[in-house]
Design a protein around this motif. Structure first.
Motif, mmCIF file in Angstrom:
data_model
loop_
_atom_site.group_PDB
_atom_site.id
_atom_site.type_symbol
_atom_site.label_atom_id
_atom_site.label_comp_id
_atom_site.label_asym_id
_atom_site.label_seq_id
_atom_site.Cartn_x
_atom_site.Cartn_y
_atom_site.Cartn_z
ATOM 1 N N ASP A 177 0.799 -1.271 -0.100
ATOM 2 C CA ASP A 177 0.167 0.060 0.011
ATOM 3 C C ASP A 177 0.857 1.201 0.011
ATOM 4 O OD1 ASP A 177 -2.273 -1.430 0.097
ATOM 5 O OD2 ASP A 177 -2.338 -1.799 2.218
ATOM 6 N N ARG A 178 2.204 1.215 0.405
ATOM 7 C CA ARG A 178 2.928 2.284 0.118
ATOM 8 C C ARG A 178 3.291 2.698 -1.009
ATOM 9 N NH1 ARG A 178 0.875 1.354 4.431
ATOM 10 N NH2 ARG A 178 1.691 1.798 6.502
ATOM 11 N N PHE A 179 2.895 2.280 -2.289
ATOM 12 C CA PHE A 179 3.094 2.487 -3.444
ATOM 13 C C PHE A 179 2.072 3.270 -4.153
ATOM 14 C CE2 PHE A 179 6.127 -0.841 -2.566
ATOM 15 C CZ PHE A 179 7.381 -0.532 -3.071
ATOM 16 N N GLY A 180 2.412 4.449 -4.517
ATOM 17 C CA GLY A 180 1.118 5.382 -5.115
ATOM 18 C C GLY A 180 0.324 4.505 -6.294
ATOM 19 N N LEU A 181 1.251 3.593 -7.075
ATOM 20 C CA LEU A 181 0.866 3.296 -8.370
ATOM 21 C C LEU A 181 1.193 1.857 -8.225
ATOM 22 C CD1 LEU A 181 2.081 5.602 -11.302
ATOM 23 C CD2 LEU A 181 -0.355 5.416 -10.387
ATOM 24 N N THR A 182 0.206 0.824 -8.724
ATOM 25 C CA THR A 182 0.354 -0.375 -8.540
ATOM 26 C C THR A 182 -0.109 -0.838 -10.104
ATOM 27 O OG1 THR A 182 0.054 -0.922 -6.259
ATOM 28 C CG2 THR A 182 -0.053 -2.966 -7.545
ATOM 29 N N LEU A 183 0.715 -1.467 -10.759
ATOM 30 C CA LEU A 183 0.081 -1.858 -12.256
ATOM 31 C C LEU A 183 0.707 -3.288 -12.230
ATOM 32 C CD1 LEU A 183 2.318 1.134 -14.090
ATOM 33 C CD2 LEU A 183 -0.197 0.921 -13.413
ATOM 34 N N VAL A 184 -0.554 -3.843 -12.858
ATOM 35 C CA VAL A 184 -0.499 -5.562 -12.912
ATOM 36 C C VAL A 184 -0.044 -5.756 -14.382
ATOM 37 C CG1 VAL A 184 -2.041 -7.626 -12.732
ATOM 38 C CG2 VAL A 184 -2.380 -5.635 -11.313
ATOM 39 N N TYR A 185 0.936 -6.798 -14.200
ATOM 40 C CA TYR A 185 1.300 -7.369 -15.764
ATOM 41 C C TYR A 185 0.663 -8.927 -15.777
ATOM 42 C CZ TYR A 185 4.228 -3.385 -17.078
ATOM 43 O OH TYR A 185 4.689 -2.200 -17.380
ATOM 44 N N PRO A 186 -0.539 -9.140 -16.155
ATOM 45 C CA PRO A 186 -1.142 -10.586 -16.393
ATOM 46 C C PRO A 186 -0.345 -11.209 -17.433
ATOM 47 C CG PRO A 186 -2.456 -8.986 -17.103
ATOM 48 C CD PRO A 186 -1.578 -8.167 -16.686
ATOM 49 N N ALA A 187 -0.049 -12.570 -17.612
ATOM 50 C CA ALA A 187 0.256 -13.354 -18.587
ATOM 51 C C ALA A 187 -1.015 -13.056 -19.537
ATOM 52 C CB ALA A 187 0.229 -14.868 -17.887
ATOM 53 N N PRO A 188 -0.273 -13.254 -20.742
ATOM 54 C CA PRO A 188 -1.103 -12.955 -21.802
ATOM 55 C C PRO A 188 -2.170 -14.269 -22.399
ATOM 56 C CG PRO A 188 1.133 -13.443 -22.552
ATOM 57 C CD PRO A 188 1.265 -13.226 -21.104
ATOM 58 N N ASP A 189 -3.353 -13.856 -22.696
ATOM 59 C CA ASP A 189 -4.187 -14.997 -23.355
ATOM 60 C C ASP A 189 -3.555 -15.674 -24.545
ATOM 61 O OD1 ASP A 189 -4.989 -13.213 -25.227
ATOM 62 O OD2 ASP A 189 -6.836 -12.955 -23.993
ATOM 63 N N LYS A 190 -4.196 -16.381 -24.953
ATOM 64 C CA LYS A 190 -3.589 -17.247 -26.512
ATOM 65 C C LYS A 190 -3.612 -16.045 -27.363
ATOM 66 C CE LYS A 190 -4.591 -20.509 -29.996
ATOM 67 N NZ LYS A 190 -5.672 -21.537 -30.237
ATOM 68 N N GLN A 191 -4.353 -15.217 -27.869
ATOM 69 C CA GLN A 191 -4.356 -14.142 -28.648
ATOM 70 C C GLN A 191 -3.550 -13.101 -28.423
ATOM 71 O OE1 GLN A 191 -5.777 -14.897 -31.843
ATOM 72 N NE2 GLN A 191 -6.450 -16.590 -30.731
ATOM 73 N N GLU A 192 -3.244 -12.619 -27.437
ATOM 74 C CA GLU A 192 -2.344 -11.873 -26.962
ATOM 75 C C GLU A 192 -0.768 -12.357 -27.281
ATOM 76 O OE1 GLU A 192 -4.636 -9.205 -23.545
ATOM 77 O OE2 GLU A 192 -3.655 -10.880 -23.037
ATOM 78 N N TYR A 193 -0.596 -13.600 -26.586
ATOM 79 C CA TYR A 193 0.689 -14.423 -26.913
ATOM 80 C C TYR A 193 1.002 -14.129 -28.290
ATOM 81 C CZ TYR A 193 3.981 -18.151 -26.968
ATOM 82 O OH TYR A 193 5.219 -18.737 -27.210
ATOM 83 N N LEU A 194 -0.008 -14.557 -29.276
ATOM 84 C CA LEU A 194 0.492 -14.765 -30.521
ATOM 85 C C LEU A 194 0.774 -13.377 -31.337
ATOM 86 C CD1 LEU A 194 -2.068 -17.707 -31.729
ATOM 87 C CD2 LEU A 194 0.523 -17.836 -31.163
ATOM 88 N N ALA A 195 0.135 -12.339 -30.728
ATOM 89 C CA ALA A 195 0.418 -10.996 -31.122
ATOM 90 C C ALA A 195 1.708 -10.593 -30.823
ATOM 91 C CB ALA A 195 -0.835 -10.189 -30.668
ATOM 92 N N ILE A 196 2.105 -10.887 -29.501
ATOM 93 C CA ILE A 196 3.430 -10.658 -29.089
ATOM 94 C C ILE A 196 4.508 -11.266 -30.084
ATOM 95 C CG2 ILE A 196 5.117 -10.943 -27.280
ATOM 96 C CD1 ILE A 196 2.769 -10.461 -25.298
ATOM 97 N N ARG A 252 3.982 -12.419 -33.254
ATOM 98 C CA ARG A 252 4.171 -11.958 -34.574
ATOM 99 C C ARG A 252 4.911 -10.494 -34.434
ATOM 100 N NH1 ARG A 252 3.592 -13.907 -39.239
ATOM 101 N NH2 ARG A 252 5.722 -13.149 -39.109
ATOM 102 N N GLY A 253 4.473 -9.648 -33.334
ATOM 103 C CA GLY A 253 5.347 -8.341 -33.368
ATOM 104 C C GLY A 253 6.942 -8.568 -33.089
ATOM 105 N N ILE A 254 7.532 -9.671 -32.422
ATOM 106 C CA ILE A 254 8.664 -9.757 -32.177
ATOM 107 C C ILE A 254 9.370 -10.208 -33.404
ATOM 108 C CG2 ILE A 254 10.687 -10.989 -30.908
ATOM 109 C CD1 ILE A 254 8.819 -10.878 -28.574
#
Length: 425
Positions: free
Chosen positions: A350-369, A371-373
Motif C-alpha cells: 500500500d505504500r506505492f502510489g501506483l500498482t500496475l499489474v502485468y498479467p500473463a497474456p491469453d492465447k491471442q495476446e501471446y500470438l500477437a506478441i 508476431r510483433g517480435i
C-alpha cells in the motif's frame, strides 16, 4: 607549435591538475608523458571513447568525472539559458554573482586545458594514437567538441550542456548504476530495450511514462509497484523507460534486497543533484521469517530517511503483497494479533502510489506478441506456421509470456541463420 601552459594554475579542475600525464605534458616532458600514458592506456580502452586521440580521450574522461562547483552548478541547470554562440559580455546576464564568478573561472581554466588538448604532438607518436572505440556517437563527444573550440566561452557553454544532460562525477559515466557496499558503481552495458519494442501492456506503459514525465518536470511523482507473472515485461518496461529519457537527465540505481540498508546513503548521495532517479528493485519478495520488509517499509514511508523529491522507487514482484502470507497468519489463537500481523505484511504494497499489474497474456495476446517480435527480427513465416510453432514452444518452455515469445523467436531466427549458412544437418 604553441607553448603549453602549466596546469598548476587550475583551481576548479582538480582531476586535470593532479593527473600525472598532463602534469608532465604541461612541463614539456613529452617522453615521460608518453611512457606513463602507455603504462596506463589499458584503463582507457573501455567504452566512452571519443573521435580524438588516446590522450584526448584521457582528458575527456577526466573532465567527465569532475565534481567541481562548475560541473555541479551546470548539472543543476545554473547555466542552461546560455547560448552556444554568446560572447564574454553575455556572461553578465547570469542570475547570480556566484554563477558569474564560477563561469569566468571555468573559462580561464578550460582555455588552459584546451591548449594542452589541441597542442600539436605529431613528433610524439603515442600521444597521437586514436582512441580505442572512438566514435562520434559517444555521449562524451560533446566534451571533445568543446575542447576543440578556439573560444573558452563557447567551450564552457558546451561543457555546461554536457553536465546538465548527463550529470557529473560517478553519475556521468552511465545512465544506470548499482548500489554496492563501496558506493555507486556504473553499469557499462545497458540492455538496448526501447518502449516501442515491447508488444502489449499499452496501458501500463502509458502510466509508467506519465509518472516519469512528472518526475522529470520537478514535481513529486509516485512510487510504483509492478506486479505480475514472470517474463511479462516488468523489468523490461523499466529499462525501456531509462533508455527513453536518459538524455533528459534520468538515471537508474539498481539495488538488491540484501543491500536495502544502503538506501539512506543512496538518498544522501542523490539529494540535491540536478538529475532524476529511479531506484529500481527487481523481483522483490520477502518470506514470512524475513523481517527486513519492516526496514524497507520504513524507508519507503520516509521514517528512516526522507526520499529525495528527485527520486522514486520502482519495484517489481511476482507476489501481490510482496511479503509471503502463511496459513498460520490467518487464524488460531490470538486472532487479533494474527490479523494485525497480516495487515502489517500487506501494508507494504500500500505504500506505492501506483500498482500496475502485468498479467500473463491469453492465447491471442501471446500470438500477437510473437508476431510483433518476429516482424522486428525480420523473421518471415506464414501466420499459421508461426502460431503453431509458438504454441508448441510455450507448452514446452514455461507458458505464455513476452519472455517466452522472445526466446521462441530467437530460436527460430537462429535455426534459419544456421540453415542459410549451410550448417544445418
Amino acid at each position: 607549435m604553441t607553448m603549453l601552459q602549466n596546469i598548476d594554475q587550475l583551481i576548479l579542475f582538480n582531476t586535470i591538475r593532479e593527473d600525472g600525464v598532463l602534469s608532465l605534458l604541461s612541463k614539456h616532458d613529452f617522453n615521460a608523458a608518453q611512457r606513463l600514458l602507455a603504462d596506463e592506456a589499458g584503463g582507457l580502452l573501455h567504452g566512452g571513447g571519443i573521435s580524438g586521440s588516446l590522450l584526448q580521450n584521457r582528458i575527456c574522461r577526466l573532465m567527465a568525472g569532475e565534481e567541481n562547483v562548475f560541473a555541479r552548478m551546470a548539472e543543476a541547470g545554473a547555466f542552461s539559458e546560455m547560448e552556444a554562440d554568446m560572447d564574454d559580455s553575455a556572461i553578465k546576464a547570469l542570475p547570480s554573482p556566484q554563477a558569474k564568478a564560477v563561469f569566468m573561472q571555468a573559462i580561464c581554466e578550460i582555455e588552459i586545458i584546451s591548449n594542452i588538448y589541441r597542442h600539436d604532438y605529431s613528433e610524439h607518436t603515442f600521444l597521437t594514437l586514436p582512441a580505442a572505440n572512438g566514435n562520434e556517437t559517444s555521449h562524451r563527444e560533446t566534451i571533445h567538441l568543446a575542447m576543440m573550440k578556439d573560444s573558452g566561452t563557447k567551450a564552457a557553454v558546451l561543457l555546461t550542456r554536457h553536465y546538465h544532460g548527463y550529470g557529473s562525477g560517478v553519475f556521468e559515466a552511465s545512465s544506470a548504476m548499482t548500489a554496492e557496499e563501496g558506493g555507486l558503481v556504473p553499469v557499462r552495458h545497458m540492455d538496448a530495450i526501447v518502449m516501442d519494442g515491447l508488444v502489449g501492456y499499452e496501458r501500463q506503459k502509458r502510466i509508467l511514462t506519465d509518472n516519469i514525465k512528472i518526475l522529470l518536470s520537478g514535481a513529486r511523482a509516485n512510487n510504483v509497484l509492478l506486479y505480475g507473472d514472470s517474463g511479462t515485461g516488468k523489468s523490461s518496461s523499466v529499462k525501456a523507460l531509462l533508455n527513453l529519457y536518459a538524455s533528459n537527465g534520468l538515471k537508474l540505481i539498481s539495488i538488491t534486497k540484501d543491500r536495502l540498508h544502503l538506501l539512506p546513503g543512496v538518498f544522501e548521495s542523490i539529494a540535491g543533484r540536478g538529475m532524476k532517479f529511479i531506484i529500481f528493485i527487481d523481483d522483490l519478495s520477502f518470506d514470512e521469517n524475513e523481517h527486513e520488509y519492516k526496514l524497507f517499509k520504513s524507508i519507503v514511508e520516509g521514517r528512516v530517511a526522507p526520499r529525495p523529491q528527485n527520486a522514486i522507487f520502482i519495484v517489481t514482484t511476482n507476489r501481490k503483497n510482496i511479503v509471503k502470507d502463511v496459513w498460520s497468519d490467518r487464524g488460531g489463537e490470538d486472532d487479533v494479533r494474527r490479523r494485525d500481523n497480516m495487515e502489517e505484511k500487506r501494508s507494504l504494497s500500500d505504500r506505492f502510489g501506483l500498482t500496475l499489474v502485468y498479467p500473463a497474456p491469453d492465447k491471442q495476446e501471446y500470438l500477437a506478441i510473437v508476431r510483433g517480435i518476429a516482424d522486428r527480427a525480420g523473421l518471415s513465416m506464414p501466420d499459421e506456421e508461426l502460431a503453431a510453432e509458438a504454441l508448441k514452444w510455450e507448452i514446452r518452455h514455461g507458458g505464455r509470456s513476452g519472455r517466452t515469445a522472445q526466446q521462441f523467436i530467437d530460436h527460430m531466427a537462429g535455426l534459419r541463420k544456421i540453415g542459410e549458412g549451410g550448417l544445418a544437418q
